[in-house]
Scaffold this motif. Structure first.
Motif, PDB file in Angstrom:
ATOM      1  N   MET A 159     -25.477 103.618 -12.599  1.00  0.00           N
ATOM      2  CA  MET A 159     -26.664 104.463 -12.691  1.00  0.00           C
ATOM      3  C   MET A 159     -27.534 104.243 -11.469  1.00  0.00           C
ATOM      4  O   MET A 159     -27.428 103.222 -10.793  1.00  0.00           O
ATOM      5  N   ARG A 160     -28.397 105.230 -11.211  1.00  0.00           N
ATOM      6  CA  ARG A 160     -29.387 105.058 -10.153  1.00  0.00           C
ATOM      7  C   ARG A 160     -30.455 104.125 -10.690  1.00  0.00           C
ATOM      8  O   ARG A 160     -31.059 104.373 -11.721  1.00  0.00           O
ATOM      9  N   CYS A 161     -30.721 103.041  -9.971  1.00  0.00           N
ATOM     10  CA  CYS A 161     -31.696 102.070 -10.445  1.00  0.00           C
ATOM     11  C   CYS A 161     -33.001 102.106  -9.664  1.00  0.00           C
ATOM     12  O   CYS A 161     -33.966 101.475 -10.064  1.00  0.00           O
ATOM     13  N   PHE A 162     -33.033 102.817  -8.548  1.00  0.00           N
ATOM     14  CA  PHE A 162     -34.304 103.060  -7.883  1.00  0.00           C
ATOM     15  C   PHE A 162     -34.173 104.261  -6.959  1.00  0.00           C
ATOM     16  O   PHE A 162     -33.096 104.608  -6.511  1.00  0.00           O
ATOM     17  N   THR A 163     -35.309 104.868  -6.685  1.00  0.00           N
ATOM     18  CA  THR A 163     -35.404 105.974  -5.739  1.00  0.00           C
ATOM     19  C   THR A 163     -36.661 105.766  -4.921  1.00  0.00           C
ATOM     20  O   THR A 163     -37.741 105.567  -5.475  1.00  0.00           O
ATOM     21  N   PRO A 183     -38.650 106.924  -0.888  1.00  0.00           N
ATOM     22  CA  PRO A 183     -38.756 108.075   0.007  1.00  0.00           C
ATOM     23  C   PRO A 183     -37.592 108.197   0.985  1.00  0.00           C
ATOM     24  O   PRO A 183     -37.268 109.295   1.413  1.00  0.00           O
ATOM     25  N   VAL A 184     -36.941 107.092   1.324  1.00  0.00           N
ATOM     26  CA  VAL A 184     -35.818 107.134   2.272  1.00  0.00           C
ATOM     27  C   VAL A 184     -34.593 106.383   1.763  1.00  0.00           C
ATOM     28  O   VAL A 184     -33.689 106.063   2.529  1.00  0.00           O
ATOM     29  N   SER A 185     -34.541 106.112   0.457  1.00  0.00           N
ATOM     30  CA  SER A 185     -33.404 105.363  -0.072  1.00  0.00           C
ATOM     31  C   SER A 185     -33.253 105.567  -1.578  1.00  0.00           C
ATOM     32  O   SER A 185     -34.154 106.048  -2.251  1.00  0.00           O
ATOM     33  N   ALA A 186     -32.099 105.191  -2.069  1.00  0.00           N
ATOM     34  CA  ALA A 186     -31.815 105.177  -3.507  1.00  0.00           C
ATOM     35  C   ALA A 186     -30.798 104.073  -3.751  1.00  0.00           C
ATOM     36  O   ALA A 186     -29.982 103.771  -2.876  1.00  0.00           O
ATOM     37  N   GLY A 187     -30.846 103.464  -4.920  1.00  0.00           N
ATOM     38  CA  GLY A 187     -29.932 102.374  -5.240  1.00  0.00           C
ATOM     39  C   GLY A 187     -29.178 102.623  -6.522  1.00  0.00           C
ATOM     40  O   GLY A 187     -29.695 103.277  -7.438  1.00  0.00           O
ATOM     41  N   TYR A 188     -27.962 102.080  -6.586  1.00  0.00           N
ATOM     42  CA  TYR A 188     -27.081 102.246  -7.746  1.00  0.00           C
ATOM     43  C   TYR A 188     -26.537 100.897  -8.173  1.00  0.00           C
ATOM     44  O   TYR A 188     -26.275 100.019  -7.347  1.00  0.00           O
ATOM     45  N   ALA A 220     -26.821  98.412 -13.993  1.00  0.00           N
ATOM     46  CA  ALA A 220     -28.002  98.355 -14.855  1.00  0.00           C
ATOM     47  C   ALA A 220     -29.236  98.595 -13.994  1.00  0.00           C
ATOM     48  O   ALA A 220     -29.181  98.487 -12.769  1.00  0.00           O
ATOM     49  N   MET A 221     -30.355  98.887 -14.631  1.00  0.00           N
ATOM     50  CA  MET A 221     -31.588  99.187 -13.900  1.00  0.00           C
ATOM     51  C   MET A 221     -32.052  98.029 -13.019  1.00  0.00           C
ATOM     52  O   MET A 221     -32.723  98.239 -12.030  1.00  0.00           O
ATOM     53  N   ASP A 222     -31.689  96.798 -13.362  1.00  0.00           N
ATOM     54  CA  ASP A 222     -32.155  95.649 -12.589  1.00  0.00           C
ATOM     55  C   ASP A 222     -31.079  95.049 -11.686  1.00  0.00           C
ATOM     56  O   ASP A 222     -31.232  93.941 -11.199  1.00  0.00           O
ATOM     57  N   LYS A 223     -29.992  95.792 -11.429  1.00  0.00           N
ATOM     58  CA  LYS A 223     -28.905  95.260 -10.602  1.00  0.00           C
ATOM     59  C   LYS A 223     -28.416  96.321  -9.631  1.00  0.00           C
ATOM     60  O   LYS A 223     -27.662  97.207  -9.983  1.00  0.00           O
ATOM     61  N   GLU A 224     -28.871  96.241  -8.390  1.00  0.00           N
ATOM     62  CA  GLU A 224     -28.447  97.182  -7.351  1.00  0.00           C
ATOM     63  C   GLU A 224     -27.220  96.624  -6.641  1.00  0.00           C
ATOM     64  O   GLU A 224     -27.235  95.502  -6.145  1.00  0.00           O
TER      65      GLU A 224
END
Length: 127
Positions: free
Chosen positions: A33-37, A39-44, A47-51
């Motif tokens: 899942m995408r765990c953060f978004t 302005p210039v990046s996104a993380g997967y 879980a929400m706390d594991k990029e």
């Protein structure tokens, strides 16, 4: 407990919105899942706390790494590999090897290979 070798890996994308649309769909097929978004990046991650994977906006004509580099994602089943492949193609990815056994890697090595919209080579593998 043995620590993991990598904390996370970042890849460049020329168009963050396009990258997010592709990776939202593809990572979901693997249980991610995408765990953060930002302005210039996104993380997967799983879980929400594991990029595990980050997309970083890197506008320009050449964001893909040199030949020989690819990312291999673990799949829990051959069916998950199949979904990864079909979803990647439906969201702008290109075929780089359809799902199937790869006995030259091992007798139970089932994988599919795609190229994402920015030219990154991706694999989903179940062993």
């Amino acid at each position: 407990m043995k620590p993991t070798l990598l904390s996370h890996l970042s890849i460049g994308v020329a168009d963050l919105a396009r990258g997010i649309a592709f990776y939202d769909a593809v990572m979901a097929t693997l249980g991610g899942m995408r765990c953060f978004t930002g302005p210039v990046s996104a993380g997967y991650g799983p879980a929400m706390d594991k990029e595990d994977l980050a997309l970083k906006l890197a506008p320009g004509p050449d964001v893909a790494p040199r030949p020989g580099f690819h990312l291999a994602f673990t799949a829990d089943s051959p069916a998950m590999v199949d979904r990864f492949y079909a979803t990647a193609l439906a969201h702008g990815g290109r075929d780089d090897g359809p799902p199937g056994l790869r006995p030259h890697y091992g007798p139970t090595y089932y994988a599919a290979f795609v190229i994402d919209p920015d030219g990154h080579r991706l694999e989903a593998v179940h062993q």
